[in-house]
Design a protein around this motif. Structure first.
Motif, PDB file in Angstrom:
ATOM      1  N   PRO A   2       0.848  -1.195   0.000  1.00  0.00           N
ATOM      2  CA  PRO A   2       0.000   0.000   0.000  1.00  0.00           C
ATOM      3  C   PRO A   2       0.883   1.245   0.000  1.00  0.00           C
ATOM      4  CG  PRO A   2       0.137  -0.912   2.211  1.00  0.00           C
ATOM      5  CD  PRO A   2       0.956  -1.823   1.325  1.00  0.00           C
ATOM      6  N   SER A   3       1.533   1.495  -1.144  1.00  0.00           N
ATOM      7  CA  SER A   3       2.510   2.596  -1.147  1.00  0.00           C
ATOM      8  C   SER A   3       1.987   3.883  -1.773  1.00  0.00           C
ATOM      9  CB  SER A   3       3.815   2.150  -1.818  1.00  0.00           C
ATOM     10  OG  SER A   3       3.569   1.483  -3.028  1.00  0.00           O
ATOM     11  N   ALA A   4       0.699   3.929  -2.129  1.00  0.00           N
ATOM     12  CA  ALA A   4       0.113   5.171  -2.645  1.00  0.00           C
ATOM     13  C   ALA A   4      -1.391   5.164  -2.404  1.00  0.00           C
ATOM     14  CB  ALA A   4       0.401   5.327  -4.133  1.00  0.00           C
ATOM     15  N   SER A  26       5.135   3.735 -12.326  1.00  0.00           N
ATOM     16  CA  SER A  26       5.204   3.300 -10.933  1.00  0.00           C
ATOM     17  C   SER A  26       4.414   4.231 -10.034  1.00  0.00           C
ATOM     18  CB  SER A  26       6.664   3.263 -10.465  1.00  0.00           C
ATOM     19  OG  SER A  26       6.722   3.016  -9.075  1.00  0.00           O
ATOM     20  N   LYS A  27       3.786   3.639  -9.002  1.00  0.00           N
ATOM     21  CA  LYS A  27       3.051   4.487  -8.067  1.00  0.00           C
ATOM     22  C   LYS A  27       3.992   5.268  -7.174  1.00  0.00           C
ATOM     23  CE  LYS A  27       1.427   0.337  -5.727  1.00  0.00           C
ATOM     24  NZ  LYS A  27       2.594  -0.243  -5.021  1.00  0.00           N
ATOM     25  N   SER A  28       5.271   4.892  -7.174  1.00  0.00           N
ATOM     26  CA  SER A  28       6.215   5.696  -6.401  1.00  0.00           C
ATOM     27  C   SER A  28       7.142   6.528  -7.297  1.00  0.00           C
ATOM     28  CB  SER A  28       6.994   4.810  -5.410  1.00  0.00           C
ATOM     29  OG  SER A  28       7.021   3.469  -5.804  1.00  0.00           O
ATOM     30  N   ALA A  29       6.681   6.839  -8.500  1.00  0.00           N
ATOM     31  CA  ALA A  29       7.460   7.695  -9.403  1.00  0.00           C
ATOM     32  C   ALA A  29       7.604   9.099  -8.804  1.00  0.00           C
ATOM     33  CB  ALA A  29       6.774   7.784 -10.763  1.00  0.00           C
TER      34      ALA A  29
HETATM   35 NA    NA Z   1       6.835   0.147  -5.221  1.00  0.00          NA
END
Ligand code: NA
Ligand code: ADP
Length: 330
Positions: free
Chosen positions: A12-14, A199-202
């Motif tokens: 659950p990083s975003a 990426s959701k962590s871009a």
């Molecule tokens: Na990631």
């Protein structure tokens, strides 16, 4: 006949998942849940290896679970749960860490990459042992297959080694899982930077299509996607990465073949093609977004579903853990 087991999960990083998560993971999970006894986890314990605001982490976890359901993972068909709701994950990870070599863990390339980025002050022991927790995730459920991206292949190899090592030393406790590596055609790239993975962590989200974005925002991002000066809608990953990426998204979301889409847009400009893709995206994500927002609007019901699913997961996980404890002398 009992169905083979499947385990997969996402961090659950975003607040929202992105179209790569949808095409590369969720769409496949949705199909696989029919033939497999599937366990889909929101791996919040893993997320602790990155800096997090506690309230935000809790919210991201709920939102990720809601998006699993909205994308078609059915909590009555699959076991869809939050990792930290099942204590056995952390408990088995400890036992497995005692049979993991320090050097063996040190060879994990994802750790090398991430720790190089974080620097030694920000790199925790938890980040180092992340693959051991992932092994516990998989082995607890006696999974036969593990759908993962390319970047997780080494972690599944470690999982297999640990399962075999434990079974050899203490007696048969684990099924040895097989990775199901995501196909190259399911890899989605950033719309502004079409040679790097979406990426959701871009760092910038200008080239990221969010599942929960307002459809008009997604349409705008598609219209602004980087293409080339050649002007023909044609698949060529090397020479035309931007257009090829849009074609892959189009094909994945419609179930059509790329050549048929190339034919449809032959002799037409990128503007038409992008407009067509924007419509496809709006049509596919509109209902998913709607459903996710409805689920998030009723927290009590979502909690009830997640608790019931966690109880189902726990029953399976606790059985494996009890056997492991017994075998090692606890
Ligand atoms: Na990631
Ligand atoms: P992210 O980079 O968005 O944080 P994760 O690394 O958490 O994504 O991956 C979650 C799942 O989504 C994995 O199964 C991964 O293979 C898949 N995935 C992530 N990004 C993409 C992408 N750009 N294209 C295809 N699949 C992706």
């Amino acid at each position: 006949m009992t169905k083979p087991r499947l385990y997969s999960g996402m961090q659950p990083s975003a607040d929202s998942l992105q179209v790569g998560n949808y095409i590369g993971a969720l769409m496949q999970w949705r199909d696989l849940q029919e033939a497999y006894d599937a366990y889909f986890s929101v791996v919040d314990l893993h997320a602790l290896t990155q800096p997090n605001d506690p309230a935000e982490l809790r919210e991201k976890t709920r939102r990720t679970a809601a998006q699993y359901i909205a994308a078609g993972i059915e909590p009555s068909k699959s076991t869809l749960y939050v990792q930290s709701h099942v204590p056995a994950h952390a408990q088995l990870a400890w036992v497995l860490s005692t049979i993991t070599g320090f050097g063996e863990a040190g060879r994990m390339t994802q750790f090398k990459d991430k720790s190089a980025r974080y620097g030694s002050d920000q790199t925790s022991v938890g980040l180092f042992t992340y693959p051991v927790l992932m092994a516990a995730d998989i082995l607890l459920y006696q999974a036969d297959i593990v759908p993962v991206g390319d970047d997780q292949k080494q972690h599944v190899e470690l999982t297999r080694d640990l399962a075999e090592r434990f079974n050899g030393r203490f007696g048969e406790a684990f099924r040895v899982p097989v990775p199901m590596i995501q196909q190259d055609t399911a890899r989605i790239y950033d719309l502004q930077n079409p040679t790097s993975k979406m990426s959701k962590s871009a760092e910038s989200d200008a080239g990221v299509l969010w599942l929960l974005d307002d459809p008009t925002v997604s349409a705008k991002k598609i219209m602004r996607a980087v293409t080339d000066s050649d002007g023909t809608v044609r698949f060529d990953r090397q020479a035309k990465p931007g257009v090829s990426n849009l074609l892959v998204i189009y094909a994945a979301l419609t179930g059509r073949q790329i050549p048929s889409i190339e034919d449809e847009y032959a002799g037409r400009g990128y503007g038409d093609f992008k407009k067509g893709l924007a419509e496809v995206v709006v049509e596919e994500f509109g209902p998913v977004r709607q459903r996710a927002l409805e689920l998030l609007d009723d927290p009590a019901e979502l909690d009830r579903v997640l608790a019931a699913n966690a109880a189902r997961a726990e029953a399976v996980a606790d059985k494996t853990l009890a056997d492991v404890y017994d075998k090692v002398g606890l």
